[in-house]
Structure formats: C-alpha cells, structure tokens
Design a protein around this motif. Structure first.
Motif, PDB file in Angstrom:
ATOM      1  N   VAL A 269      26.709  26.455  71.302  1.00  9.88           N
ATOM      2  CA  VAL A 269      27.856  27.366  71.228  1.00  9.88           C
ATOM      3  C   VAL A 269      28.684  27.166  72.485  1.00  9.88           C
ATOM      4  O   VAL A 269      28.193  27.376  73.599  1.00  9.88           O
ATOM      5  CB  VAL A 269      27.384  28.834  71.117  1.00  9.88           C
ATOM      6  N   MET A 270      29.949  26.758  72.333  1.00 15.61           N
ATOM      7  CA  MET A 270      30.787  26.413  73.483  1.00 15.61           C
ATOM      8  C   MET A 270      32.095  27.190  73.417  1.00 15.61           C
ATOM      9  O   MET A 270      32.882  27.032  72.483  1.00 15.61           O
ATOM     10  CB  MET A 270      31.050  24.903  73.524  1.00 15.61           C
ATOM     11  N   ASP A 271      32.302  28.038  74.431  1.00 18.42           N
ATOM     12  CA  ASP A 271      33.506  28.875  74.514  1.00 18.42           C
ATOM     13  C   ASP A 271      34.415  28.301  75.596  1.00 18.42           C
ATOM     14  O   ASP A 271      34.143  28.440  76.787  1.00 18.42           O
ATOM     15  CB  ASP A 271      33.091  30.313  74.843  1.00 18.42           C
ATOM     16  N   GLU A 272      35.478  27.641  75.188  1.00 11.34           N
ATOM     17  CA  GLU A 272      36.456  27.015  76.094  1.00 11.34           C
ATOM     18  C   GLU A 272      35.803  26.068  77.116  1.00 11.34           C
ATOM     19  O   GLU A 272      35.909  26.276  78.323  1.00 11.34           O
ATOM     20  CB  GLU A 272      37.276  28.090  76.821  1.00 11.34           C
ATOM     21  N   PRO A 273      35.135  24.991  76.654  1.00 16.22           N
ATOM     22  CA  PRO A 273      34.467  24.090  77.597  1.00 16.22           C
ATOM     23  C   PRO A 273      35.406  23.117  78.289  1.00 16.22           C
ATOM     24  O   PRO A 273      35.003  22.459  79.249  1.00 16.22           O
ATOM     25  CB  PRO A 273      33.475  23.334  76.700  1.00 16.22           C
ATOM     26  N   THR A 274      36.658  22.989  77.841  1.00 13.03           N
ATOM     27  CA  THR A 274      37.522  21.903  78.334  1.00 13.03           C
ATOM     28  C   THR A 274      38.332  22.266  79.571  1.00 13.03           C
ATOM     29  O   THR A 274      38.901  21.381  80.207  1.00 13.03           O
ATOM     30  CB  THR A 274      38.506  21.455  77.227  1.00 13.03           C
ATOM     31  N   ASN A 275      38.405  23.558  79.931  1.00 15.16           N
ATOM     32  CA  ASN A 275      39.233  23.939  81.083  1.00 15.16           C
ATOM     33  C   ASN A 275      38.774  23.220  82.349  1.00 15.16           C
ATOM     34  O   ASN A 275      37.586  23.190  82.655  1.00 15.16           O
ATOM     35  CB  ASN A 275      39.161  25.455  81.318  1.00 15.16           C
ATOM     36  N   ASP A 276      39.718  22.637  83.062  1.00 15.21           N
ATOM     37  CA  ASP A 276      39.506  22.019  84.378  1.00 15.21           C
ATOM     38  C   ASP A 276      38.783  20.677  84.332  1.00 15.21           C
ATOM     39  O   ASP A 276      38.562  20.074  85.385  1.00 15.21           O
ATOM     40  CB  ASP A 276      38.733  22.964  85.333  1.00 15.21           C
ATOM     41  N   LEU A 277      38.378  20.206  83.161  1.00 11.49           N
ATOM     42  CA  LEU A 277      37.729  18.895  83.106  1.00 11.49           C
ATOM     43  C   LEU A 277      38.794  17.809  83.075  1.00 11.49           C
ATOM     44  O   LEU A 277      39.840  17.953  82.429  1.00 11.49           O
ATOM     45  CB  LEU A 277      36.847  18.773  81.854  1.00 11.49           C
ATOM     46  N   ASP A 278      38.524  16.662  83.751  1.00  6.91           N
ATOM     47  CA  ASP A 278      39.478  15.567  83.674  1.00  6.91           C
ATOM     48  C   ASP A 278      39.356  14.884  82.312  1.00  6.91           C
ATOM     49  O   ASP A 278      38.400  15.104  81.552  1.00  6.91           O
ATOM     50  CB  ASP A 278      39.276  14.570  84.825  1.00  6.91           C
ATOM     51  N   ILE A 279      40.351  14.058  81.988  1.00 13.21           N
ATOM     52  CA  ILE A 279      40.442  13.510  80.638  1.00 13.21           C
ATOM     53  C   ILE A 279      39.264  12.594  80.317  1.00 13.21           C
ATOM     54  O   ILE A 279      38.729  12.620  79.198  1.00 13.21           O
ATOM     55  CB  ILE A 279      41.794  12.782  80.457  1.00 13.21           C
TER      56      ILE A 279
END
Length: 625
Positions: free
Chosen positions: A456-466
């Motif tokens: 279960v992943m709630d907004e995992p992409t914030n602040d990660l580089d591409i």
C-alpha cells in the motif's frame, strides 16, 4: 541578447564543487527544465539565478531591467493574512502599504486609510494595486479569504500569484507540482503554457515536464549541459553521451594501466626511461584522480511474503463521511490477488480515508470490509510517520539487527542501505539531516525489507528523482503481490496500475480499467445537479401551503439543438489544432524565432485552450438538458 547568462560559474559547499564552470543562458520565451539526481545542485542553480546565492567564481549577468521572481518549494510558515495581503507582499514595502490601505478601507478607519493613501500616491503605487487585483482575478483566487485557511493546493496558487505580481521576465518554480492534486496540476500546466515570460523549473513529474519544457538543462557531477528539444529527445541523446563517455574512460584506463606497468619495469627499462613519458604519466594520474564517477542507481528488491488468498479485500455497501460531507455512499468493490490499483481524486476527497477503511484501520459508518486469508501488508505513508526522528537511517531500517533478510538472502544492513544510495556515513547520521528525497528512499528501504503480499503506497513519488522513479516503476511491475497506489503522478499511474478507483464526489466511487489516461477517455461528465433555491430570510411564520412543484426542465430550442449537434465536431477541431501547435512548439527550431513571434504563439495557444474549455462546458450544459 539573452535575458540571463551564467559565465564560468563555480559553487561549492565543501568537498567537490557542486557546480563547476557552468555556462548557461536563458532566452526570452523559453521554458527550461533543470533535471538531475537528488543532491546534484538543481535548487542551488535556481537560487544562483534568483540572486539568493553568490557564486564562488564566475559571473551571473541579468539583462538590464529584467525581473526574476521565484516561487518557493515550501509554503512559508510566516505567510499570514488575506490572499490580497500575501499576493501584495510580492511587491515589498509598497505591497504592504496597499494591504494596509485595503484593511483600513474595510474597517472604516479613515485616518489610517488617508495616511496609507498619501504614501501610495507619493510612490505612484495605484497601478500596482490594479495589478494585484488583476493577478488575483486571473488565478481565480478569493481575495479576502484567510491564507491560513486555504488548502495546500490553493496556497501554492497564491504563492504563484505573489511571484507573478512582479511581472517577471523569468519565473522560477522549484517542484511546483508537489502536494497538488491532478486537477490542480492540469490547471497549472495550462496556465504556464500561456505565460508570456521565460520559465525555469524543476520537477519530477514527467507528464508536467513533457507538456512544458522546450529545453532540458542537466546537472551531472557538477557539470551543466543543455539539451534543446523535448524530454524524450534528451533521454535518447543522454544515453548516447553516457555510452560514448564510458567507452572513452575505458580507453583511458587501459592506456593508464599500460603506462603504470611500464614505469614499474626493471633497471634496464629505467635507464632508458623517457622523461617526457614520465611527465605524461603524472598528468594522466592527476586526470584520473579528478574524475568524478557517475553515482550509481538505486538497487531495489521487495521482500515477498507468502501468497495471499485469491480474494484480498471485499468492501460491501460502505458509507462514510464527516457530517454532511459524504466521502463514500453505499460503495462496494472487490480487490483480487495480483491487482495493481490506482486511487485518484482531488485533495480532500478521501483517498487516505478510503485506504484506512480498506486496511481495517477505520471502521466505516455503515457496511463492512472483509479481508482475505494470509495478508501481509507493507504500508508507505506519505507523511513518513513510520520514521523515528530520534534514530539514524540505519537504526530505522535494521531496528537493532546487523543483517536484513530479503527473499532468503542475508544482507548486511549497511550494504542494504548502500543499495538505496546511502553512504555508511549518511546511514549512521540522524535522519533530521536527510533531504526529502533521501527520506523517501529511506522509507522505501524500510518498507521493502518487510515481507509482504499487499503493498500500500500513499504518494511515494514526492521528492524522488526521475531515475529512482523509473526504477520504482520497474520494481512494482514485477511485484507478484497486490498493489494499492495513491498518486498524483499521471505518468507513474499510467505505467504501473491496471485499474483505477476514482473518488468522484458525493459519495461516488468509480471503477475504471487502466491508468490515468484510460480514465480520462472513459469518464463521463458528472450529472447536472439542480440548483437549490436560496434559503429565505427569517420572517414571521406564514400559514402552511402545499409545496411547490419543481420547475420543469426547459427543452432545447431549435438553435440550441443545432448548437449541440455541431459542438462535438468543433471540440475535435480545437483539440487537433491545439495538438498541432503543441507539436510545433516542441520543435527546437521554434525557439529560433524572435521573442514577439514566440509570445504570440503562446497567447494563441492559450486562447484556443480557453475556447476548448468553454466548448466542453457548453456541451455538458446542453447535454444535461
């Protein structure tokens, strides 16, 4: 002449230079995106452009009279007052005077109003008062609302207005899509496409990047390189450059090894040694020592639990809300083993609440949630509350153990964290010293060390580089268990999920096959809602009467029926024209025109988009009748 130039700029904060001998120029009408790994120096470069930092060496030149404005990445803690106050603050002292005048006017304080008015007139400030009002109207902001009471998305829109009120020639945006919902991101895209000035921005949202960028600037190991054209062109050419660089380094290392072997030969070889060759070898050693290796990629692997039952979660007739605000109303859905489900909806629509109900952490008002057998849940919390601020990165992941076990293989905890790009020193440091991107990588490391069959992943992409985002995508695609994903990253949703649950408002939960783009194609306009009559003013009770029948829906007249018939073709025509113009703007040759032509093209594209939005609105209105 460029609006701005960086010439041979160096900047460091200890250790190797963060930015080294940077040459960069920004022309009128460009939309330039800065890309690079977390910690590469993207925000530092932007602050140098804004004049907030001074270079150690080199020069930053701004065209005479040009204005640079920057929208901060985070909402300032000291930003208070009405929306008008916060926007006007972008004008400095004069903005504060304008805010004071409006407060005095509202309060009827004639003395304070007269004093502020006199000072504004002395500074010729009434034109700026009109400008503040125009920007607030343009961005559809409530001028008298309290800034502190706004949603996160609206606060960021106010901060954008505060930057725009200065009429910048160059607008700087650092991760502008963070914490925005999909609708807000789409609005921001449309607005920035019509912005007449130049744009320099940082983003990890690839959809946003592709929609806006006309040039890519990459920071890699201190060096800045410029790539004309769109993001996909940059990716192709970057791969070619990295391949050529690897080949050249391998050739250099072979030659250095040969020379090192020669210098170590016996007495006979030393007697005939060529001093010029010795000097060349010393130079090669120095060059090799100066080489900065590319940072590695994150190596991620999920600890897999045993197989769950075929039916993972079943939600039956669930209703839940807060007072009159209904999040779910008589909602049912079934999640099966192996499903990869995206959950989308505006901020505040109840996505995190839905997750908590599905996981059994929150009891709904009505209905029931039944879990299948053998569930092992791993939960990525967007607020990172699972991380203990008093512990180091190592202690947060290893929890006192020396080793972690991933799918039957034991890994030393330090080595495991190195897979997530934490050096041993960084792994032992308090997490209070970690950046946002590092904290997200740490939470992923902690999460993936737990055996699971429901992720279960709630907004995992914030602040990660591409690069890390793309590796996370690959890992999730290979994950054999079940995935529930809340995200506002449209590309990430498209690349990972196989179906979507959409919180559509008024308690509705829509189910759609595919990702975000598939939902856009499948969704229907929401049914028209009858406008409730205004509540009457309090008066003396009147004798009871029979309730009035609701007004009958007015049928379409001939002209309206004809208009409805023609609208789909007009919408299709507008979409095709917008697509053609957007493709033309992605051509590198487009920005070789003069600034006036570029500005005119941007304005025409914005006009067409407004016409398309109006056509869709009119079509929905006529369809509902």
């Amino acid at each position: 002449m460029p609006l701005l130039q960086l010439q041979r700029v160096d900047f460091g904060v200890g250790g190797p230079l963060l930015l080294e001998r940077v040459d960069l120029s920004i022309e009128a009408g460009e939309r330039v995106c800065i890309v690079g790994r977390n910690g590469a120096g993207k925000s530092t470069l932007m602050r140098l452009v804004a004049g907030e930092l001074k270079p150690d060496d080199g020069e930053v030149r701004l065209q005479s009279g040009a204005v640079v404005a920057r929208m901060a990445q985070e909402v300032p803690q000291d930003a208070t007052g009405t929306v008008f106050d916060v926007v006007a603050a972008g004008l400095g002292e004069l903005g504060a005077l304008l805010a004071r005048y409006h407060h005095a006017l509202e309060a009827g304080d004639m003395a304070a109003m007269g004093e502020a008015q006199a000072r504004i007139e002395a500074l010729h400030g009434w034109d700026l008062d009109r400008r503040v009002a125009q920007v607030i109207e343009q961005l559809e902001l409530p001028a008298q609302a309290r800034f502190e009471a706004l949603s996160g998305g609206m606060k960021r829109r106010v901060l954008l207005a505060r930057a725009l009120v200065r009429k910048p020639d160059i607008l700087l945006l650092d991760e502008p899509t963070n914490h925005l919902d999909i609708e807000s991101i789409a609005w921001l895209e449309g607005f920035l496409k019509s912005f007449a000035g130049s744009l320099l921005f940082i983003t990890h949202d690839r959809g946003f990047l592709r929609a806006l960028a006309t040039r890519i600037v990459e920071i890699d190991r201190g060096r800045v390189t410029s790539w004309p054209g769109d993001y996909d062109n940059y990716l192709r050419r970057r791969e070619e450059r990295l391949h050529a660089e690897a080949q050249e380094q391998a050739r250099f290392d072979r030659l250095l090894a040969q020379e090192e072997a020669w210098i170590r030969q016996g007495i006979k070889a030393r007697r005939t040694r060529n001093e010029g060759r010795v000097r060349a070898l010393k130079a090669m050693r120095a060059e090799r020592a100066r080489r900065r290796e590319a940072s590695g990629n994150v190596r991620m692997e999920v600890a897999q639990g045993g197989a769950s039952g075929r039916k993972v979660i079943e939600m039956r007739g669930v209703s839940h809300g807060y007072g009159a605000r209904r999040l779910l109303e008589d909602t049912s859905t079934t999640i099966l083993r192996g499903d990869r489900i995206g959950i989308i909806g505006p901020n505040g629509s109840g996505k995190s609440t839905l997750l908590r109900i599905l996981l059994g952490e929150l009891q709904p008002e009505r209905g029931e949630v039944v879990h299948g057998t053998g569930l092992q849940v791993a939960y990525f919390d967007q607020h990172r509350s699972q991380l203990d601020e008093s512990l180091s990165a190592l202690e947060n992941v290893a929890e006192g153990r020396e080793y972690v076990e991933i799918n039957g293989a034991r890994k030393h905890a330090i080595g495991y964290l190195q897979d997530f790009l934490f050096t041993p020193e960084r792994a032992r440091a308090p997490i209070t010293r970690l950046s946002g991107g590092e904290r997200n990588r740490l939470l992923l490391a902690r999460l993936f060390a737990q055996p699971s069959n429901l992720l279960v992943m709630d907004e995992p992409t914030n602040d990660l580089d591409i690069e890390t985002l793309e590796l996370l995508e690959e890992l999730l695609l290979e994950y054999p268990g079940t995935l529930l994903l809340v995200s506002h990253d449209r590309d990430f949703l498209d690349n990972v999920v196989t179906s979507t649950l959409v919180l559509e408002g008024e308690g509705r939960l829509g189910e759609y096959v595919g990702g975000y783009s598939d939902w856009l194609r499948q969704r229907r306009p929401p049914p028209a809602r009858a406008q409730a009559p205004p509540a009457p003013a309090p008066v003396k009770p009147a004798p009871p009467t029979a309730p009035a029948a609701p007004p009958a829906r007015r049928k379409l007249g001939y002209r309206e029926a004809r208009e409805l018939e023609q609208l789909p073709a007009r919408i299709e025509q507008l979409e095709a024209e917008i697509a053609r113009r957007t493709d033309a703007m992605h051509d590198p040759g487009f920005y070789q025109q003069d600034g006036a032509a570029i500005t005119a093209a941007n304005l025409e594209l914005a006009r067409l988009q407004e016409e398309l939005d109006a056509a869709y609105k009119r079509w929905e209105e006529l369809e509902s009748r």
